[in-house]
Design a protein around this motif. Structure first.
Motif, PDB file in Angstrom:
ATOM      1  N   TRP A   1      -3.777   0.824  -2.389  1.00  0.00           N
ATOM      2  CA  TRP A   1      -4.444   0.471  -1.290  1.00  0.00           C
ATOM      3  C   TRP A   1      -3.879  -0.837  -0.854  1.00  0.00           C
ATOM      4  O   TRP A   1      -3.069  -1.553  -1.153  1.00  0.00           O
ATOM      5  N   GLY A   2      -4.313  -1.090   0.642  1.00  0.00           N
ATOM      6  CA  GLY A   2      -3.731  -2.240   1.288  1.00  0.00           C
ATOM      7  C   GLY A   2      -4.862  -2.999   1.743  1.00  0.00           C
ATOM      8  O   GLY A   2      -5.972  -2.653   1.949  1.00  0.00           O
TER       9      GLY A   2
ATOM     10  N   LEU B   1      -2.869  -3.300  -5.128  1.00  0.00           N
ATOM     11  CA  LEU B   1      -3.282  -3.496  -3.812  1.00  0.00           C
ATOM     12  C   LEU B   1      -2.347  -4.445  -3.052  1.00  0.00           C
ATOM     13  O   LEU B   1      -1.744  -5.569  -3.586  1.00  0.00           O
ATOM     14  N   PHE B   2      -1.966  -3.811  -1.879  1.00  0.00           N
ATOM     15  CA  PHE B   2      -0.770  -4.608  -1.142  1.00  0.00           C
ATOM     16  C   PHE B   2      -1.470  -5.459   0.108  1.00  0.00           C
ATOM     17  O   PHE B   2      -2.054  -4.985   1.024  1.00  0.00           O
TER      18      PHE B   2
ATOM     19  N   LEU C   1       3.993   1.599   5.289  1.00  0.00           N
ATOM     20  CA  LEU C   1       4.946   2.197   4.358  1.00  0.00           C
ATOM     21  C   LEU C   1       4.617   2.070   2.877  1.00  0.00           C
ATOM     22  O   LEU C   1       4.917   2.811   1.932  1.00  0.00           O
ATOM     23  N   MET C   2       3.651   1.223   2.518  1.00  0.00           N
ATOM     24  CA  MET C   2       3.482   1.029   0.902  1.00  0.00           C
ATOM     25  C   MET C   2       2.235   1.731   0.821  1.00  0.00           C
ATOM     26  O   MET C   2       1.881   1.940  -0.427  1.00  0.00           O
ATOM     27  N   THR C   3       1.212   1.657   1.675  1.00  0.00           N
ATOM     28  CA  THR C   3      -0.222   2.088   1.305  1.00  0.00           C
ATOM     29  C   THR C   3      -0.641   3.358   1.786  1.00  0.00           C
ATOM     30  O   THR C   3      -0.235   3.973   2.619  1.00  0.00           O
ATOM     31  N   ASP C   4      -1.988   4.061   1.064  1.00  0.00           N
ATOM     32  CA  ASP C   4      -2.585   5.199   1.848  1.00  0.00           C
ATOM     33  C   ASP C   4      -3.716   4.772   2.289  1.00  0.00           C
ATOM     34  O   ASP C   4      -4.103   5.271   3.627  1.00  0.00           O
TER      35      ASP C   4
ATOM     36  N   GLU D   1      -2.668   5.458   8.222  1.00  0.00           N
ATOM     37  CA  GLU D   1      -2.386   6.345   9.332  1.00  0.00           C
ATOM     38  C   GLU D   1      -3.252   6.270  10.492  1.00  0.00           C
ATOM     39  O   GLU D   1      -2.995   5.748  11.477  1.00  0.00           O
ATOM     40  N   GLU D   2      -4.712   5.834  10.202  1.00  0.00           N
ATOM     41  CA  GLU D   2      -5.566   5.897  11.214  1.00  0.00           C
ATOM     42  C   GLU D   2      -5.412   4.211  11.808  1.00  0.00           C
ATOM     43  O   GLU D   2      -5.543   4.246  13.049  1.00  0.00           O
ATOM     44  N   LEU D   3      -5.077   3.547  10.799  1.00  0.00           N
ATOM     45  CA  LEU D   3      -4.800   2.233  11.264  1.00  0.00           C
ATOM     46  C   LEU D   3      -3.634   2.022  12.387  1.00  0.00           C
ATOM     47  O   LEU D   3      -3.731   1.357  13.538  1.00  0.00           O
TER      48      LEU D   3
END
Lengths: 227, 351
Positions: free
Chosen positions: B27-28, B187-188, B198-201, B218-220
Motif C-alpha cells: 500500500w502507498g 505502507l509506503f 514502483l513500490m505499491t499496488d 497505475e490509475e494515479l
C-alpha cells in the motif's frame, strides 16, 4: 620555592578527594534522573523543580550551608529524624559531603541536561519501534549518547566540590582531620601568623589537582568520541 | 495484512481525521507535505496518541479510545523505516542491525540475520561505524534493522526522499526484493508519484488531514497524464540484454525491443515517456525509429487536449499520449489496430 606539606595538609588533601569523590558519585544517579526529567518530560511544576535544582547556583554558599544547618541540625526536620538512627550530620564528614553535593548538583544536572537535550528524539522513536521498552531505550540510547555530557558534569561537580568552602564550613565546621578540606585549611593558614608559605603550598596543590581533573576529563571525553 | 483505522487527532491548527480498511500487502500513502501522512505513520507506530478512534491490525487491537487500549510501540510489532534512517550513532553496523532482533521474542523471530545480511549485501560493513556509511548503505541498514525486528507491518516514511536519483534507484531493487522475499506487508509513504508506482499496488491519497481517495497506483499515474506536468511514464522491466550491432536488444515479454543503452546486471527497469510513443495506422515501410510494435487499443482515457491510449501488444501494456485530433484522424477506438513506433533513444534506464 620548596613545596612543604605538614601531615595535617596531607590529611586535608585526602579529605578533599574523599568528599569530592563521594559527593560526585552519590549525586550522579539523582543528577541523571533529574536531568532526564528536565530534558524529556513536560509536567506542571517542572519550572519549580528547575528553579529548586538551580537555586544553589545563585545563592551564596553560606546561605545554602545555613539552610542545611537548619535542616540537619538538632532541631531540624531531618536532623531529628536521623537522630533516631543515631546519625549525626553536622560537624562530620557526611556533612561536608552533603554540603558539596547540594552546591555542586546544579552544575552536574545542567551539563547532563544540555547533553540529553542534544540527543535526536528520533533515535528514541527508532528504538521504541524496534521493540525497546522505555527503560531499555534509556539504558541503550540516552545514557551512551550523553556519555560525554555526563563526564563533563562529573568534572565540573568534582572540581566544584574540591573548592567548596562556604556551605561546608557552616554545616561541617573546620575540624582538622575530620572535616578540614583544602580550602578550609588554606583559610586557617591565612588566619595564622606566619602561615602564608603553608597556604601557598596548598594553593599549588589545589591548582595541580584541578589540572589533573581537567586532563582526566579531557582524556575520557576523547575516548568516548572515538567509539 | 488487514488494517482497520478510524482515528482523529488535532494538533495546533492541523486536524487529521481518517477512516479506512486495508487488505493486501503493498500500500502507498500519497499526498503533499502537511497532508497528514506522517502524523498517521506516527499514530500507527504508537509514537503519537490519537484523540479518539480505533486501530486494529490483523485482528489485534492496537488502539481503542473507548476501551482505553493503547499498546506501546514495542508491543505493536509495527516497524518503521524513517526518512533519515536514524541509525544509532554509538553502535556499529552489526549492533544496529541486531538491535530489534535481540528484542524480538524468540517465537516471533521468523527472519535470520544471515539471510538479511546476504540480501542487503551488508557482509563487509558489519564492523564499520555508522558514521562511515554512504547514503545508500545507511538506508539499506535501516531497512535491514527494521525487517529483522520481524514486524507484522512496515511503515516507510519517505525513505527515499533526500536521496539523489541514482541512489534512489539503487535502493528500490533492495526494498522490493527484501519485502517480497520475507513477505512483509508495508505502507509506503511518499509524495513522489514515481516511487509510489514502483513500490505499491494501491494508494491512499491524503489531503489536508483527510483521506481523499483510494485507487490503484497505475490509475494515479494515468491521472498525471491528464494533469500535465511530467506526464505519464511507462515502466518496462526488460530482460536478457544482447548486443545488436552498436545498439542493444532486450526481451520485453515476447517482444524484442532495440535500445541505445547497454544491459546492466540483474533487473533492467526502463522508463518510457507516453509522449515518446508515436502511433501509425499502418506499418510504415521505412522509419528512423528502431521499434515498431503492432498493437491493439484496449482503452482510451484523458480529457481536454491530452488523451491516453492504452495499447496491448503481445500481452504487454503500453500507454501513448496523443492529442484528440490524432484520435479522430486515426479513428481510434477500443479494438483498433495500430503500430506503436518508439525510438531506441527514448528509453531511460532507472536501474
Amino acid at each position: 620555592m620548596m613545596l612543604t606539606l605538614a601531615p595535617q595538609d596531607i590529611e586535608a588533601i585526602v579529605l578533599s578527594l574523599k568528599v569530592a569523590t563521594a559527593s560526585t558519585l552519590l549525586s550522579l544517579p539523582v543528577g541523571i534522573a533529574v536531568a532526564y526529567v528536565l530534558a524529556f518530560t513536560r509536567f506542571p511544576g517542572r519550572a519549580l523543580l528547575e528553579g529548586l535544582v538551580n537555586l544553589p547556583l545563585v545563592l551564596p554558599p553560606v546561605v545554602v550551608g545555613y539552610l542545611l544547618l537548619l535542616l540537619f541540625g538538632k532541631f531540624g526536620a531531618l536532623g531529628r529524624l536521623l537522630s533516631f538512627w543515631d546519625l549525626r550530620i553536622i560537624f562530620t564528614l557526611k556533612g561536608a559531603v552533603i554540603a558539596s553535593s547540594v552546591v555542586g548538583f546544579p552544575l552536574l544536572v545542567r551539563a547532563i541536561r544540555i547533553g540529553m537535550e542534544g540527543i535526536d528524539q528520533h533515535y528514541l522513536q527508532a528504538a521504541r519501534t524496534l521493540g525497546a521498552r522505555w527503560w531499555d531505550s534509556i539504558y541503550t540510547i540516552i545514557l551512551p549518547l550523553s556519555g560525554r555530557a555526563i563526564i563533563a558534569g562529573m568534572t565540573l561537580m568534582f572540581a566544584r566540590s574540591l573548592g567548596e568552602f562556604g556551605a561546608t564550613i557552616i554545616l561541617a565546621g573546620n575540624i582538622p582531620g575530620v572535616t578540614q578540606t583544602i580550602p578550609l585549611a588554606i583559610y586557617e593558614y591565612t588566619n595564622t601568623p606566619g602561615g602564608d608559605r603553608m597556604a601557598l603550598s596548598l594553593c599549588l596543590v589545589s591548582i595541580g589537582l584541578s589540572l589533573i581533573v581537567l586532563l582526566i576529563s579531557e582524556a575520557s571525553v576523547r575516548s568516548f568520541r572515538k567509539r | 495484512m488487514q488494517l482497520e483505522v478510524d482515528v482523529a487527532k488535532k494538533t495546533g491548527n492541523f486536524s487529521l481525521q481518517v477512516a479506512f480498511d486495508l487488505v493486501g500487502k503493498k500500500w502507498g500513502i500519497f499526498g503533499p507535505s502537511g497532508s497528514g501522512k506522517s502524523t498517521l505513520m506516527h499514530i500507527l507506530a504508537g509514537l503519537l496518541t490519537p484523540d479518539r478512534g480505533r486501530i486494529t491490525l490483523d485482528g489485534v487491537c492496537l488502539f481503542d479510545s473507548k476501551k482505553k487500549i493503547n499498546l506501546p510501540p514495542q508491543q505493536r510489532r509495527v516497524g518503521v523505516v524513517f526518512q533519515h534512517a536514524h541509525l544509532f550513532p554509538h553502535m556499529n553496523v552489526r549492533r544496529n542491525l541486531l538491535y530489534g532482533w535481540q528484542r524480538t521474542p524468540r517465537a516471533a523471530r521468523q527472519i535470520s540475520p544471515a539471510a538479511i545480511i546476504a540480501a542487503l549485501n551488508l557482509e563487509d560493513l558489519l564492523e564499520r561505524g555508522v558514521a562511515r556509511l554512504s547514503g545508500g548503505e545507511r538506508q539499506r541498514l535501516a531497512l535491514g534493522r527494521t525487517v529483522l525486528s520481524c514486524p507484522r507491518l512496515i511503515l516507510m516514511d519517505e525513505p527515499l526522499t533526500g536521496l539523489d536519483q541514482e541512489l534512489k534507484f539503487q535502493i528500490i531493487p533492495y526494498l522490493t526484493k527484501v519485502l517480497a522475499q520475507f513477505d512483509i506487508p508495508f505502507l509506503f509513504i511518499s509524495h513522489s508519484l514515481e516511487e509510489i508506482r514502483l513500490m505499491t499496488d494501491e494508494v491512499l491519497i491524503f489531503n489536508q488531514g483527510r483521506l481523499e481517495q483510494r485507487l490503484p497506483a497505475e490509475e494515479l499515474a494515468r491521472r498525471a497524464l491528464v494533469a500535465g506536468g511530467r506526464g505519464y511514464a511507462n515502466l518496462l522491466y526488460l530482460s536478457s540484454p544482447r548486443p545488436h550491432g552498436d545498439l542493444w536488444s532486450y526481451q520485453w515479454g515476447a517482444t524484442e525491443l532495440i535500445l541505445l543503452e547497454g544491459g546492466g546486471k540483474g533487473d533492467n527497469l526502463f522508463e518510457l515517456g507516453a509522449k515518446d510513443v508515436t502511433l501509425f495506422k499502418r506499418h510504415p515501410e521505412a522509419t528512423s525509429a528502431r521499434n515498431l510494435l503492432p498493437c491493439r487499443v484496449s482503452d482510451l482515457f484523458g480529457e481536454g487536449n491530452r488523451m491516453g491510449v492504452d495499447l496491448l501488444s503481445k500481452g504487454n501494456h503500453l500507454v501513448s499520449q496523443i492529442v484528440p485530433e490524432s484520435v479522430r484522424e486515426l479513428d481510434l477506438k477500443k479494438g483498433s489496430e495500430v503500430v506503436a513506433v518508439i525510438k531506441a533513444s527514448a528509453f531511460r534506464r532507472l536501474y
